[in-house]
Design an enzyme around this catalytic site. Structure first.
Site, PDB file in Angstrom:
ATOM      1  N   GLU A   1       0.828  -1.208   0.000  1.00  0.00           N
ATOM      2  CA  GLU A   1       0.000   0.000   0.000  1.00  0.00           C
ATOM      3  C   GLU A   1       0.860   1.254   0.000  1.00  0.00           C
ATOM      4  O   GLU A   1       1.868   1.335   0.702  1.00  0.00           O
ATOM      5  CB  GLU A   1      -0.898  -0.020   1.245  1.00  0.00           C
ATOM      6  CG  GLU A   1      -1.786   1.192   1.403  1.00  0.00           C
ATOM      7  CD  GLU A   1      -2.511   1.217   2.737  1.00  0.00           C
ATOM      8  OE1 GLU A   1      -3.454   2.016   2.883  1.00  0.00           O
ATOM      9  OE2 GLU A   1      -2.144   0.420   3.631  1.00  0.00           O
TER      10      GLU A   1
ATOM     11  N   LYS B   1      -9.638   2.337  -3.081  1.00  0.00           N
ATOM     12  CA  LYS B   1     -10.125   1.800  -1.809  1.00  0.00           C
ATOM     13  C   LYS B   1     -11.463   2.431  -1.459  1.00  0.00           C
ATOM     14  O   LYS B   1     -11.627   3.662  -1.507  1.00  0.00           O
ATOM     15  CB  LYS B   1      -9.100   2.089  -0.703  1.00  0.00           C
ATOM     16  CG  LYS B   1      -9.483   1.526   0.659  1.00  0.00           C
ATOM     17  CD  LYS B   1      -8.400   1.839   1.695  1.00  0.00           C
ATOM     18  CE  LYS B   1      -8.762   1.241   3.052  1.00  0.00           C
ATOM     19  NZ  LYS B   1      -7.743   1.545   4.080  1.00  0.00           N
TER      20      LYS B   1
ATOM     21  N   CYS C   1      -5.333  -2.377   2.897  1.00  0.00           N
ATOM     22  CA  CYS C   1      -5.258  -2.217   4.351  1.00  0.00           C
ATOM     23  C   CYS C   1      -6.404  -2.956   5.036  1.00  0.00           C
ATOM     24  O   CYS C   1      -6.598  -4.147   4.811  1.00  0.00           O
ATOM     25  CB  CYS C   1      -5.214  -0.744   4.732  1.00  0.00           C
ATOM     26  SG  CYS C   1      -4.777  -0.455   6.470  1.00  0.00           S
TER      27      CYS C   1
END
Length: 503
Positions: free
Chosen positions: A269, A326, A380
């Protein structure tokens, strides 16, 4: 005394405060089943103690307080890593750390306190308490964007019992855990000690044996494609430091170009400090280092004044062939609820480098990774939400997890995050490839086994043959939707039976 009956007020008053202390200790003990401890017997003993303490609490308000204190001890120990992000910039944010832990642990414990109150108010007995706690965990997974971390069923991750998640999912695993702990405890408290031991041993044998039976089945041969997982080990204090950025970038490029060449290279990430639209030169350099392999990496991007935490797939020519944004953002980390209020207090999201925080993407979607097939990207803490994994528009060939667990410290947080990624693989019957900035990067097969990993706090890379997926599991087909009505029916039956005994 019948289960659900109220003891004499004088006796309850004398023993209530010590009972709260025992509840706090029992809750903390139950949390020791979570990673990295993995002491699942203590989870069972802790919840067994809750069943006994709750049954003797008396009035519903006291029963709720016992359950809340238990939850406070549990979440305070299990989630103590929540203070770590505030010490990345301790001078600015360190003062908030104790408040964050207190509010998080106390707030999550309210779900369990409510369950204790409802079960006591309706005199539903131990079965009703199990059902009410499971319903509260289901609510915790969805309400206010959800936070299904440190669930009771997570204590069995890494054991054969974890395999039951392929059929009943994480909430079914929590139901099994609580029933295994609390129903024998209720029998024990009623003086039926021999029956309690028989029930506990028999239920555990069924759960363990069923898991072993699934593990004994052969797995399909791995695919012919090799995936390289990159772990640069960039501590959060140094990750965005101009003096260290070139060091971490060069480290990842050197890992990428190492021979023999894989079919896909995965960076973690926010692996690049540039915005996507300004990163043409480094992306071309990375593609050249990959030597014809595709590359997936985490990067930030902007569009029309909005910022996104994204994953991109670079084809062999260095072109951005696919992008995922995301969608399940971290509240108070990647965005601030009610931003105007917090801005006046000078408090900003910890992980959002863009002013105003990130904008959520449209939702789960697949990422085309060329010859390796389609991947469901998870950035995440999206990996802790089974409903997000199950919400993909189509079934992927594998799960792809890019994360920066440097925010979670170096003790329990990264290991708990890894454990939940393993559970997602079991639930869906899909392999999971995980690239973490500081660790733990890992290749996980479709039954949740870690095939290869890079230890926490180390820089390096691993090459692994991409495992083949299993057929869709029952949980992959049904998801969580059967759980709520089933628990409501169980709770109603328990309440009716308890009322019949005491009327």
């Amino acid at each position: 005394m019948a289960e659900g009956a109220r003891p004499r007020p004088g006796a309850a008053a004398l023993s209530f405060r010590p009972r709260l202390g025992l509840g706090l200790v029992a809750g903390a003990g139950a949390a020791l089943g979570q990673a990295p401890f993995g002491l699942w017997p203590l989870t069972l003993l802790g919840f067994a103690a809750l069943a006994l303490l709750w049954s003797r609490a008396g009035a519903p308000r006291r029963a709720a307080f016992v359950a809340w204190v238990f939850g406070l001890g549990h979440f305070a120990l299990a989630l103590h890593w929540i203070v770590e992000p505030f010490f990345v910039d301790a001078a600015r944010d360190g003062w908030m750390a104790p408040f964050a832990l207190a509010f998080l642990a106390g707030g999550l414990a309210l779900f369990w306190g409510a369950a204790g109150w409802i079960a006591a108010r309706l005199r539903a007995g131990a079965v009703g308490l199990v059902a009410a706690l499971c319903l509260s965990e289901l609510a915790r997974a969805y309400l206010l964007t959800g936070f299904p971390w440190a669930m009771p069923g997570h204590a069995f991750i890494g054991t054969p019992v974890m395999q039951w998640a392929a059929w009943i999912g994480p909430h079914g695993l929590t139901l099994a855990t609580l029933a295994l702990a609390m129903l024998p405890a209720a029998l024990f408290g009623a003086g039926r000690r021999a029956s309690a031991l028989v029930v506990a041993a028999g239920a555990l044998a069924v759960l363990w044996g069923g898991g072993l039976a699934r593990l004994s089945l052969p797995l399909p041969e791995p695919t012919p494609h090799t995936v390289r997982l990159i772990q640069p080990n960039a501590p959060q204090r140094q990750k965005w430091d101009p003096e260290h950025i070139p060091v971490f970038y060069a480290r990842q490029v050197s890992f990428t170009m190492a021979a023999p060449r894989p079919d896909l290279v995965v960076w973690p990430e926010t692996a690049l400090p540039d915005l996507l639209e300004r990163a043409e030169a480094p992306l071309a350099h990375i593609a050249e280092a990959a030597g014809g392999a595709g590359v997936v990496l985490g990067i930030q991007r902007s569009e029309a004044g909005r910022y996104y935490n994204s994953a991109v797939f670079l084809d062999a020519g260095g072109r951005t062939a696919d992008v995922y944004d995301k969608h399940h953002l971290v509240p108070f980390g990647e965005y601030m609820p009610w931003p105007a209020f917090w801005r006046r207090l000078g408090i900003h999201g910890l992980a959002a480098r863009a002013d105003g925080g990130y904008t959520p993407g449209p939702g789960p979607r697949l990422l085309d990774t060329g010859p390796l097939g389609s991947a469901l990207p998870l950035i995440c803490y999206e990996a802790v939400f089974p409903q997000d994994v199950g919400g993909a528009p189509e079934r992927p060939d594998y799960l792809l997890h890019l994360t920066n667990d440097a925010w979670f410290g170096t003790f329990s947080g990264p290991y708990q995050h890894l454990a939940q990624a393993r559970l997602r693989a079991v639930e869906q019957g899909l392999p999971l490839m995980r690239a973490a900035n500081t660790g733990v990067s890992a290749a996980i097969d479709a039954r949740g086994a870690v095939l290869s990993e890079i230890a926490l706090g180390q820089a390096g890379y691993i090459d692994v043959a991409l495992p083949e997926a299993l057929p869709p599991t029952p949980y992959a087909r049904l998801g969580d939707w059967p759980a709520a009505p089933a628990l409501l029916v169980l709770f109603a039956i328990a309440a009716r039976r308890a009322r019949g005994k005491t009327d």
